[in-house]
Enzyme design. Structure first.
Site, PDB file in Angstrom:
ATOM      1  N   LYS A 189      27.196  31.255  20.670  1.00 38.96           N
ATOM      2  CA  LYS A 189      27.685  32.328  21.556  1.00 38.96           C
ATOM      3  C   LYS A 189      26.517  33.091  22.177  1.00 38.96           C
ATOM      4  CE  LYS A 189      32.002  32.732  18.995  1.00 38.96           C
ATOM      5  NZ  LYS A 189      32.689  33.348  17.861  1.00 38.96           N
TER       6      LYS A 189
ATOM      7  N   GLN B 283      32.252  38.582  14.188  1.00 39.26           N
ATOM      8  CA  GLN B 283      32.532  37.210  13.770  1.00 39.26           C
ATOM      9  C   GLN B 283      33.358  37.191  12.483  1.00 39.26           C
ATOM     10  OE1 GLN B 283      31.696  34.340  15.468  1.00 39.26           O
ATOM     11  NE2 GLN B 283      32.865  33.238  13.925  1.00 39.26           N
TER      12      GLN B 283
ATOM     13  N   ASP C  41      37.521  39.322  22.079  1.00 38.32           N
ATOM     14  CA  ASP C  41      38.247  38.300  21.326  1.00 38.32           C
ATOM     15  C   ASP C  41      39.760  38.409  21.565  1.00 38.32           C
ATOM     16  OD1 ASP C  41      37.058  36.245  19.970  1.00 38.32           O
ATOM     17  OD2 ASP C  41      36.646  37.374  18.158  1.00 38.32           O
TER      18      ASP C  41
END
Length: 299
Positions: free
Chosen positions: A53, A97, A120
């Protein structure tokens, strides 16, 4: 001939559009798109994902920041970091994460991210906007957004008259995927482990999306001839044929046999997977445009 849906190619095209959008925003408004990624602990898979990422964010021309915290980080310390990122105007996207170490309450952390920075798409405000059909002001969870782009590459924008079946009802994928299909006018069934005669439900689908985390569960006789099959599963199974202790990645769909029946199918790897990071970058640049009071690009 079955169309193999090329997720790498589709993702590359999204990334090119993101790069152009990020460069345009910097040139016209002097705003550099900012993404902060937070990782807690030393889970190797998580570190691999976060590394990918970060590299992609830099490639897109973003200001990419990574916060790597030790496994023993407390809830208060993590919450305090998120609060500081929420308050930082140079950061447009915040990604924590998952999974977090067991002692941390991941839901409380996710819900503490400001919805407009929740790239997200997991905050209840973003989930609620999607559920009520507001695709214009929220941020959509990355994997379903990417899977939807692959569906549209085959069927176009309007799915009127098509039956879609999503196998899986997770908040992360199954529910938002069903909402996206519904929003595009498909008739949607959400199936799951408690569904009676799952195979016959799946056989009714013009668009079949599998996201259950069970290796090669969907067999050829589950699939309506000519259906589009989107495989979201990523499962590692033993592959003794490759040598002792070797493994390989497979999806939730028995690819070899289903590709004889389906008219289009996404492979694993190389299907939905590459789309997830691409849509994360798209969400970040959308968030940056909104923060600058500008109309964001469509992906």
């Amino acid at each position: 001939m079955t169309t193999v849906i090329d997720g790498k190619k589709a993702a590359a095209s999204v990334i090119e559009a993101v790069k152009a959008a990020a460069a345009g925003l910097e040139k016209e408004a002097g705003v550099k798109t900012g993404l902060a990624v937070v990782i807690v602990g030393d889970d190797p898979a998580s570190h691999t994902y976060v590394g990918a990422k970060g590299r992609m964010a830099k490639e897109c021309g973003f200001n990419s920041i990574q916060h790597t915290l030790p496994a023993e980080t407390t809830q208060e310390e993590l919450a305090s970091l998120v609060a500081s990122l929420n308050a930082d105007p140079s950061i447009h996207g915040i990604l924590v994460q998952l999974p977090l170490p067991k002692h941390l309450d991941s839901d409380a952390i996710i819900q503490s991210i400001r919805p407009e920075k929740d790239v997200d798409g997991l905050h209840v405000v973003n989930a609620g906007k999607l559920a009520t059909g507001d695709l214009a002001t929220g941020l959509i969870s990355c994997t379903p957004a990417g899977a939807m782009l692959l569906v549209r590459a085959i069927h176009g924008q309007d799915l009127s008259g098509l039956n879609a079946v999503v196998i899986g009802r997770s908040n992360l994928f199954g529910k938002p995927m069903a909402q996206l299909l519904l929003n595009a006018n498909a008739t949607v069934t959400t199936a799951h482990s408690r569904t009676k005669d799952l195979a016959s439900v799946a056989r009714g689908a013009d668009i079949l999306v599998a996201a259950v985390g069970r290796p090669e569960m969907v067999k050829a006789d589950w699939v309506k001839p000519g259906a589009t099959v989107i495989d979201v599963g990523i499962n590692r199974i033993d592959a003794p044929e490759r040598g002792e202790g070797k493994s390989r990645l497979v999806g939730d769909v028995a690819y070899a046999e289903v590709s004889d029946v389906a008219s289009a199918i996404s492979p694993v790897p190389g299907g939905v997977g590459p789309m997830t990071i691409a849509m994360l970058m798209a969400n970040t640049v959308i968030a940056a445009y909104r923060a600058a009071g500008r109309q964001p690009p469509k992906f």
